[in-house]
Design an enzyme around this catalytic site. Structure first.
Site, PDB file in Angstrom:
ATOM      1  N   ILE A 143      -0.984  -0.505  -4.558  1.00 53.77           N
ATOM      2  CA  ILE A 143      -2.864  -0.800  -4.050  1.00 53.77           C
ATOM      3  C   ILE A 143      -1.774   0.949  -3.777  1.00 53.77           C
ATOM      4  CG2 ILE A 143      -4.829  -0.114  -2.032  1.00 53.77           C
ATOM      5  CD1 ILE A 143      -3.809  -3.318  -1.878  1.00 53.77           C
ATOM      6  N   LEU A 172       0.712  -1.048  -0.328  1.00 56.82           N
ATOM      7  CA  LEU A 172       0.026  -0.165  -0.262  1.00 56.82           C
ATOM      8  C   LEU A 172       0.916   1.529   0.241  1.00 56.82           C
ATOM      9  CD1 LEU A 172      -2.854   1.828   0.504  1.00 56.82           C
ATOM     10  CD2 LEU A 172      -2.399   1.684   2.788  1.00 56.82           C
ATOM     11  N   SER A 173       0.542   1.838  -0.678  1.00 61.66           N
ATOM     12  CA  SER A 173       1.375   3.152  -1.163  1.00 61.66           C
ATOM     13  C   SER A 173       3.128   3.512  -0.760  1.00 61.66           C
ATOM     14  CB  SER A 173       0.893   4.315   0.655  1.00 61.66           C
ATOM     15  OG  SER A 173       1.208   5.661   0.708  1.00 61.66           O
ATOM     16  N   ALA A 174       3.449   3.639  -0.078  1.00 56.42           N
ATOM     17  CA  ALA A 174       4.278   3.313  -0.212  1.00 56.42           C
ATOM     18  C   ALA A 174       4.636   2.304  -0.425  1.00 56.42           C
ATOM     19  CB  ALA A 174       5.660   4.124   0.870  1.00 56.42           C
ATOM     20  N   ALA A 201       4.928   1.436  -3.418  1.00 56.49           N
ATOM     21  CA  ALA A 201       5.768   1.362  -4.624  1.00 56.49           C
ATOM     22  C   ALA A 201       6.866   0.462  -4.721  1.00 56.49           C
ATOM     23  CB  ALA A 201       5.945   2.930  -4.119  1.00 56.49           C
TER      24      ALA A 201
END
Length: 388
Positions: free
Chosen positions: A169, A145-147, A150
């Site tokens: 995500i 998720l998020s970082a 990535a």
């Protein structure tokens, strides 16, 4: 590119947020104490059902900023699903010595280059899990998720030979940023590489020549932290290696949300993108009903669709009943390409094993000196509590 003071203000605000009150969450995870050298200085946590069979699958889960592995697991429900379906879960966990916000360093070249930094630490955790539990090397998956999303994208790019599939995500495309200001600009949907450049960076991240992992992408339309255009950039990045384009997709409605699907020449689903209407920044959950899983929390959003169950179904880890009937729309999908950015330059040497403050490369690929602009940036980051 925004000025330094604006970047520092945003970083300081992010540090002040609290996503979880971790103390009250049950912890179903144990520690993976030994997994070889750890250049990224990460912690390794895991869940393995007591009756885990040899040859079981492995899912690697990367939490978001300000989160812990146990807190993310409690909300997303991965360990519960692993117990139901018989697979193992690995939870790499960021440490504050590396990042004050507990974010994986998804934009730092030293941490997202194959066999360096955090990427290498996660790879060695995976190898230790496979060896210890006799897991199936052909069924290793990663999500975040998020970082963490990535960073999952970075792992999929740098180790495509390791993973059968991945899910991102509210994340960002691999190689889309290599400095803190660039990272914030990409998160807001400003600038970024062209479609062809994103595809080039993915291909050049490893020497892989075989089958590429299938990719699941999730994004809320009301996300004000990671702009929805980043999901389109992810689709565009992975279309090249899977040899599909926007005109070969189909659109469905699943649990009231839009799912776009791209298939390869053999009809296999290789890329899917879920667009969650009205959802902000976080992982989509469905915590009620017979298929309810996990617990709502900040950035863990109960919107009536379980990304955990859907991703597992996409990877063929969950039972067939995990997919409800979808309403199909033949409308083709058209991800949007972004504007041009300079070529990504990787550093020549990895970061030391015990994490020191990370130096960021300048726009021309060189490193800032300890004086002048470099010192101003480092001093500002330390004043904001974001560097040691």
């Amino acid at each position: 590119m925004r000025n330094i003071s604006d970047t520092i203000a945003r970083l300081s605000a992010m540090r002040g947020r609290t996503a979880f009150s971790q103390q009250n969450h049950p912890d179903s995870l144990s520690d993976l104490a030994e997994f070889g050298s750890n250049p990224g200085a990460l912690r390794a946590r895991l869940y393995a059902p007591e009756d885990l069979p040899r040859g079981a699958a492995l899912v690697v889960v990367l939490h978001g900023c300000t989160q812990t592995a146990a807190g993310y697991d409690h909300s997303a429900g991965w360990s519960r699903l692993a117990a139901e379906e018989g697979f193992a879960v690995l939870f790499p966990e960021q440490q504050r010595a590396n990042n004050a916000n507990l974010c994986f360093n998804w934009f730092v070249p030293e941490d997202v280059t194959r066999d360096r930094g955090e990427a290498l630490s996660i790879r060695r955790m995976i190898e230790a899990m496979v060896t210890k539990h006799g897991l199936d090397r052909e069924r290793i998956f990663i999500t975040g998720l998020s970082a963490g999303g990535a960073m999952a994208a970075a792992m999929l790019a740098t180790y495509p030979d390791v993973f059968a599939g991945g899910a991102i995500i509210a994340g960002l495309a691999y190689g889309s940023a290599s400095t803190i200001p660039e990272a914030f600009d990409r998160m807001r949907g400003h600038g970024g590489p062209t479609k062809s450049e994103l595809q080039r960076r993915l291909v050049q991240a490893s020497s892989h020549k075989g089958r590429w992992p299938k990719i699941s992408i999730w994004q809320g339309t009301a996300d004000r932290t990671v702009a929805p255009s980043n999901a389109d950039a992810l689709v565009a990045q992975w279309q090249g290696v899977h040899r599909v384009d926007a005109g070969h997709g189909r659109t469905e409605t699943v649990d009231g949300q839009t799912r776009q699907v791209w298939c390869d020449a053999d009809g296999n689903e290789v890329i899917e993108k879920y667009t969650i209407a009205g959802m902000g920044h976080g992982a989509p959950l469905n915590t009620v009903g017979p298929d309810g899983l996990g617990h709502a929390a900040p950035f863990m959003l109960d919107v009536g669709i379980s990304s955990t169950r859907r991703m597992a179904a996409f990877w063929n880890l969950a039972g067939a009943d995990a997919r409800s009937e979808a309403t199909v729309d033949a409308t083709a999908t058209h991800p949007t390409a972004a504007a041009a950015l300079r070529t990504y330059v990787a550093p020549e040497r990895p970061r030391p094993a015990r994490v020191e403050p990370v130096e960021q490369p300048e726009a021309d690929g060189s490193r800032a000196s300890a004086t002048g602009v470099g010192k101003v940036i480092e001093d500002a980051l330390r004043a904001a509590g974001l560097m040691r």
